[in-house]
Design an enzyme around this catalytic site. Structure first.
Site: not given
Lengths: 338, 338
Positions: B305-307
């Site tokens: 996640g987090e981009g």
């Protein structure tokens, strides 16, 4: 590669602020890069280059591709003028482009991006005799190593291998078959996009070449000479030079993979410095990468060559190195653990 | 998207100096980018940004993750200080990082990279009642749209969606199940890497939530409110804003994909502006992308996640646009055809 540096990277990945293993293949790549550099964190490649080795192929006379031989020279000119896919992708990732003429039949005009080391004006028809002799294969490999030496001397810290040569997926298939022992039908593909009839002919040509030469994978130079291409020999030399200098090499498609098999046969540790940039749509690429023990980073159904698939993987290599050098550990960041 | 611009790109790809189709998925992406821009060639994104929406989750109390809730706030601080994976990968591809606190339970300290729009200090336990009410879901979506508006106003021409929220793969799984109709067991995964017993519990929690709320996919806001997270609502709003402004959005993993399903349910044409950055290891991501009709560009087994997975795809988007604007045609380059 240095197993201790890889182990340091593996342990460091467990301490960085993310769930262990959550960066997947990027973690595995970083661990390999640490081994290649002999240091953790490994350096982040700042000056990548793509070396596009170009040559022609006598086997084109058998009708294995609908594209005329002059396209090799025309595309070399296109590379030099900046109009090809390799130029657009190199610009995207900030890579230098160097083109190496090791045997373009029609000849090439001088250009700052071009190095000439024309061993012969294309190979002979590998289905009816040796593509070249052992000395020629060695000279082509040396030319590739010299081009890589120039790049590394001038700062290249990540090499992408690229190729240009109308008809070159036929010798590439021969090389993959010779070095892996797999049958022609399994490693021969549609190249630029040939129809069923041409593919059937191409498989037969590869089978004939293998039957004629019986290439011995324990004689890599002899195999390159019998069924290879000048650009394959050149890329094998470039890969070996980079491996010796601990410079990571990102492989592109089927011709790069075929050259990598030759390099690994000549020097098995060299595969430790190879990164599989992508999985080419050409079936021999998957066979070659499996034999080399490499997992491709990208799989976009590409089959262009020139180094294009390898160039697209350059940011992934940079990212893999960068997380090891820039991410904070749980302790440094004051982040709790699960 | 503009079908005529896509058709122009498709035809242009047949004239560029390469075998037709040989750039595979990169050609398809370029054709889509032309449609998004309403122009061929599409602009090459020069100023990408990642928006990391952060929130907490009452369902964490059910034991769906071993990570403590305070990690959400700790990681937001880590993002602001530059020590997280998203920072290293954003730096690799030249992307700006903006963090949006839409509901971090422990609160967050002011920072130039942080926008605060705390709708509530985390959601309620979605397995025992609504995660939030409809107004709260709408406010979170609006906060996401406002963050995207700020980025686009300041030059962002490619948005990557990112998320942070301990426990957020549980609401993400609920959203994917609700919008696709697939069963909990098929869309629920190990998140940060939970064991078999915790995964079994997590599947049960998702099943309970779906049974409790019977979310109606034709009421996307109600679905977000009942079983979503504040960051999912925020990302849905950011996606809708970008789609309305014709700014391409690169989706990251399961939370981004869940938000994208909500956005597409609210406005079906918005999926035309989405690019699937990668295939998360979380099983719901594949289900969501299939429902959205999107093919992921990367598949590296990532699940952070987090981009992060979206950021790695930024160079691919640039490359896809760049080949359409920079490559020469056969005529321009004087290259013969096969």
């Amino acid at each position: 590669p240095d197993a201790a540096a890889s182990e340091t990277a593996r342990r460091r990945h467990l301490r960085l602020t993310k769930p262990p293993g959550s960066l997947g293949g990027l973690e595995e790549l970083g661990i390999r890069l640490a081994g290649m550099a002999g240091a953790c964190p490994p350096p982040v490649p700042g000056r990548p280059a793509v070396l596009v080795a170009a040559g022609d192929h006598g086997v084109l006379g058998r009708g294995v591709s609908p594209w005329p031989q002059e396209v090799t020279a025309e595309m070399v000119r296109n590379f030099c003028r900046g109009g090809a896919a390799v130029n657009a992708l190199a610009a995207t990732v900030g890579a230098r482009v160097l083109v190496l003429d090791v045997g373009v039949a029609a000849g090439t005009e001088p250009h700052p991006l071009l190095r000439k080391a024309r061993v012969r004006p294309g190979t002979a028809d590998l289905s009816r005799g040796a593509a070249m002799d052992r000395r020629e294969a060695a000279r082509a490999a040396l030319a590739g190593a010299e081009a890589a030496e120039e790049l590394v001397r001038e700062g290249t810290d990540l090499l992408v291998t690229g190729d240009m040569g109308i008809g070159n997926t036929t010798p590439a298939a021969c090389l993959v078959a010779a070095f892996t022992g797999r049958p022609a039908a399994e490693v021969t593909g549609r190249g630029t996009g040939i129809d069923d009839a041409t593919l059937a002919l191409k498989v037969r040509v590869v089978e004939e070449a293998l039957a004629l030469h019986g290439p011995n994978p324990e004689d890599p130079l002899g195999t390159l000479a019998a069924v290879g291409g000048l650009e394959h020999a050149a890329l094998a030399g470039a890969i070996l030079y980079c491996a010796a200098r601990r410079v990571p090499v990102v492989l592109d498609g089927i011709s790069s993979c075929a050259a990598a098999l030759a390099a690994a046969a000549l020097s098995p540790p060299s595969s430790g410095y190879m990164v599989a940039g992508h999985l080419s749509a050409e079936p021999g690429a998957a066979v070659a990468l499996k034999a080399l023990g490499l997992k491709p980073l990208l799989d976009l159904g590409m089959r262009l060559g020139e180094g294009t698939g390898g160039l697209l993987a350059v940011p992934l290599v940079r990212a893999a190195a960068r997380v090891l050098s820039e991410m904070a550990t749980f302790e440094e960041a004051g982040v709790s653990e699960g």
